[in-house]
Write an enzyme that holds these catalytic residues in place. Sequence first.
Site, PDB file in Angstrom:
ATOM      1  N   SER A 226       0.832  -1.201   0.000  1.00 46.19           N
ATOM      2  CA  SER A 226       0.000   0.000   0.000  1.00 46.19           C
ATOM      3  C   SER A 226       0.876   1.264   0.000  1.00 46.19           C
ATOM      4  O   SER A 226       1.678   1.465  -0.897  1.00 46.19           O
ATOM      5  CB  SER A 226      -0.969  -0.022   1.188  1.00 46.19           C
ATOM      6  N   ASP A 293     -10.024  -4.262  -5.176  1.00 42.09           N
ATOM      7  CA  ASP A 293      -9.473  -3.257  -4.264  1.00 42.09           C
ATOM      8  C   ASP A 293     -10.266  -1.959  -4.398  1.00 42.09           C
ATOM      9  O   ASP A 293     -10.260  -1.325  -5.452  1.00 42.09           O
ATOM     10  CB  ASP A 293      -7.997  -3.018  -4.594  1.00 42.09           C
ATOM     11  N   HIS A 322      -8.184  -4.795  -0.741  1.00 42.05           N
ATOM     12  CA  HIS A 322      -6.943  -4.069  -0.488  1.00 42.05           C
ATOM     13  C   HIS A 322      -6.023  -4.788   0.498  1.00 42.05           C
ATOM     14  O   HIS A 322      -4.806  -4.676   0.391  1.00 42.05           O
ATOM     15  CB  HIS A 322      -7.270  -2.668   0.048  1.00 42.05           C
TER      16      HIS A 322
END
Length: 380
Positions: A226, A293, A322
């Site tokens: 991320s 996501d 995610h």
Amino acid sequence: MQYFVTGILQSFGLCGLRNDLIHLVAFRPPSATYELRLRKQNNHKNLKKMRKNSSDKIQVTDQSIKSDLQINKENHSQYINKRRRNIRNFEEYPEYPEYDFIKLSDKSTDENEDYVVRSDICSVTAYFISLKKNKQMACIYLNRNSEQIILFSHGNACDLGMILDKLLKFVQHTNTSVFAYEYSGYGQSDGISNDINVIRNIYAAYTFLIHQLGYKPTQIIVYGYSIGSGPSITLASNSQFPIGGLIIQSGFSSGLRMISIQIDQTPFYDMFPNIDRIQFVSCPVFIMHGANDKVISEQHAKLLAEKTKNLYELWIPHNIGHCNMESDALNRELYFQKIKKFIQYIQIENLSIPDLILKNTAISDGKTPSTSHLYQTKIF
């Protein structure tokens, strides 16, 4: 909306307040879920209680410790800061001392129990790494005595305590050591969280792996999850920090492209211009991204893959969001298989290369990524 946000960032950049704005809008440091306690030789003899905590066949032995002070939620953060000041005596310990990783209890359910994290699959050692201006960065080292080591950059709104179970699963299923560092302002790490400091954090972690723990550059596989894709790609694109491989999970192409994927040219004040920097990474790159996501679109992964010169694989599994790639029952086994194959690929690749450092470093031909970007003058 796009032009409003970019205009605000540009104005703050020209006024010298850009880093403050980034800190406010992009980073979400949580309350600390752990602390580090200076390790002593006889420390374990005084521990009273033992308990087991297992998930996915990982057996972690947790030893509960009665806290020296009975604290409540209101003064908890003050207590943590006081302990950190007391145990960091680097004049007495000129080398980096080892710390036990203390998982703090949930005060609402388990009021008086903290415990030292132990594992049957690897040694668990924590460190404070010195940064500039007398700041310290917390790190954890899960040593499996493997040939390769993962340098892990965590996601937003979490600290080392929150990702520890994930890291232990990774060590067990891949048989690979892991070194995870924590961003400035998160958990037990000092400082202010912004992209400039986060890049300095990963540089310090890499240097510690080389000079303190004795790893070779090509043994290091950088893993960015991320927001951790930002420092990871920045490190891998810098010719001063050669590595063996790069893994990007749920990464983004740049900060402003999170608002609009249609941006063509990265502004100098953007946060983590990954799309510009990844083209300067020459080591093997494995990109994975969930097709479902909702936080960062899979289009970011596709853009990064298009710019990658040594792409190992772009993997976009279905029904993955995610943050559940390694926890989803249907994809978990495949996830770890792919990671292990990538690590094996890097090992074989390195064995066939006479000059490992030259091959597996960023491109060093006089060019520098994003020469007009703010990072060029602010990082060092």
